[in-house]
Motif scaffolding. Structure first.
Motif, PDB file in Angstrom:
ATOM      1  N   UNK A  63       0.840  -1.194   0.000  1.00 23.12           N
ATOM      2  CA  UNK A  63       0.000   0.000   0.000  1.00 23.12           C
ATOM      3  C   UNK A  63       0.872   1.239   0.000  1.00 23.12           C
ATOM      4  N   UNK A  64       0.620   2.095  -0.957  1.00 17.73           N
ATOM      5  CA  UNK A  64       1.309   3.377  -1.052  1.00 17.73           C
ATOM      6  C   UNK A  64       0.391   4.464  -0.514  1.00 17.73           C
ATOM      7  N   UNK A  65       0.965   5.581  -0.077  1.00 20.27           N
ATOM      8  CA  UNK A  65       0.127   6.671   0.452  1.00 20.27           C
ATOM      9  C   UNK A  65      -0.926   7.112  -0.554  1.00 20.27           C
ATOM     10  N   UNK A  66      -2.150   7.179  -0.100  1.00 21.22           N
ATOM     11  CA  UNK A  66      -3.231   7.641  -0.956  1.00 21.22           C
ATOM     12  C   UNK A  66      -3.772   6.603  -1.905  1.00 21.22           C
ATOM     13  N   UNK A  80      10.743   3.381  -8.538  1.00 22.74           N
ATOM     14  CA  UNK A  80      10.182   4.280  -7.512  1.00 22.74           C
ATOM     15  C   UNK A  80       8.717   3.991  -7.210  1.00 22.74           C
ATOM     16  N   UNK A  81       7.961   3.548  -8.198  1.00 22.84           N
ATOM     17  CA  UNK A  81       6.542   3.248  -7.962  1.00 22.84           C
ATOM     18  C   UNK A  81       6.328   1.983  -7.146  1.00 22.84           C
ATOM     19  N   UNK A  82       7.405   1.246  -6.864  1.00 22.31           N
ATOM     20  CA  UNK A  82       7.299   0.098  -5.959  1.00 22.31           C
ATOM     21  C   UNK A  82       7.360   0.528  -4.495  1.00 22.31           C
ATOM     22  N   UNK A  83       7.628   1.800  -4.263  1.00 23.55           N
ATOM     23  CA  UNK A  83       7.667   2.311  -2.898  1.00 23.55           C
ATOM     24  C   UNK A  83       6.319   2.121  -2.222  1.00 23.55           C
ATOM     25  N   UNK A  84       6.336   1.450  -1.084  1.00 27.86           N
ATOM     26  CA  UNK A  84       5.088   1.139  -0.384  1.00 27.86           C
ATOM     27  C   UNK A  84       5.411   0.432   0.927  1.00 27.86           C
ATOM     28  N   UNK A  85       4.402   0.315   1.739  1.00 26.59           N
ATOM     29  CA  UNK A  85       4.483  -0.588   2.881  1.00 26.59           C
ATOM     30  C   UNK A  85       4.011  -1.957   2.392  1.00 26.59           C
ATOM     31  N   UNK A  86       4.839  -2.939   2.577  1.00 30.98           N
ATOM     32  CA  UNK A  86       4.536  -4.295   2.125  1.00 30.98           C
ATOM     33  C   UNK A  86       4.042  -5.117   3.317  1.00 30.98           C
ATOM     34  N   UNK A 123       8.457  -1.328   5.352  1.00 33.34           N
ATOM     35  CA  UNK A 123       8.519  -0.247   4.374  1.00 33.34           C
ATOM     36  C   UNK A 123       9.636  -0.467   3.365  1.00 33.34           C
ATOM     37  N   UNK A 124       9.272  -0.346   2.113  1.00 39.53           N
ATOM     38  CA  UNK A 124      10.234  -0.383   1.014  1.00 39.53           C
ATOM     39  C   UNK A 124      10.201   0.973   0.329  1.00 39.53           C
ATOM     40  N   UNK A 125      11.351   1.622   0.263  1.00 38.19           N
ATOM     41  CA  UNK A 125      11.458   2.918  -0.390  1.00 38.19           C
ATOM     42  C   UNK A 125      12.476   2.819  -1.520  1.00 38.19           C
ATOM     43  N   UNK A 126      12.035   3.167  -2.712  1.00 39.20           N
ATOM     44  CA  UNK A 126      12.906   3.108  -3.884  1.00 39.20           C
ATOM     45  C   UNK A 126      13.130   4.524  -4.382  1.00 39.20           C
ATOM     46  N   UNK A 127      14.346   4.966  -4.332  1.00 36.61           N
ATOM     47  CA  UNK A 127      14.664   6.312  -4.779  1.00 36.61           C
ATOM     48  C   UNK A 127      15.055   6.309  -6.256  1.00 36.61           C
ATOM     49  N   UNK A 128      14.769   7.398  -6.911  1.00 37.43           N
ATOM     50  CA  UNK A 128      15.071   7.490  -8.351  1.00 37.43           C
ATOM     51  C   UNK A 128      16.476   8.023  -8.611  1.00 37.43           C
TER      52      UNK A 128
END
Length: 117
Positions: free
Chosen positions: A36-39, A85-91, A112-117
């Protein structure tokens, strides 16, 4: 019953990461992952059956993510390659006596998985 997820972190686009989820208290016929990503609504990522090892993937991760299991350890893994970056989410790890694909009966805490560009 407890699902313990781990392995999240901060990575760069194109990197890989592996998540783990161990179930304690009982075994499940099906385990998997949502995110789930924010929003955004919670999204199905992957699932695997305990008996036959049949796997299912969400369209957005097919070809990049691989789910596997170690039944002896009651653990499932999510190998995530070519992260975007769009894989950034809480898994979230999920489990169910029948199938996790639609409405899992058990949830673990998120990682939390955060993928920076």
């Amino acid at each position: 019953v407890q699902l313990q997820a781990s392995g999240g972190g901060l990575v760069q686009a194109g990197d890989s990461l592996r998540l783990s989820c161990t179930a304690s208290g009982r075994t499940f016929s099906s385990m998997g992952w949502f995110r789930q990503s924010p929003g955004k609504e919670r999204e199905f990522v992957a699932a695997i059956s305990r008996s036959a090892g049949i796997t299912y993937y969400g369209d957005s991760v097919k070809g990049r993510f691989t789910i596997s299991r170690d039944s002896a350890k009651n653990t499932v893994y999510l190998q995530m390659n070519s992260l975007k970056p769009e894989d950034t989410a809480v898994y979230y790890c999920a489990a169910d006596p029948i199938t996790v694909r639609y409405s899992p009966g058990y949830w673990g805490q998120g990682t939390l998985v955060t993928v920076s560009s």
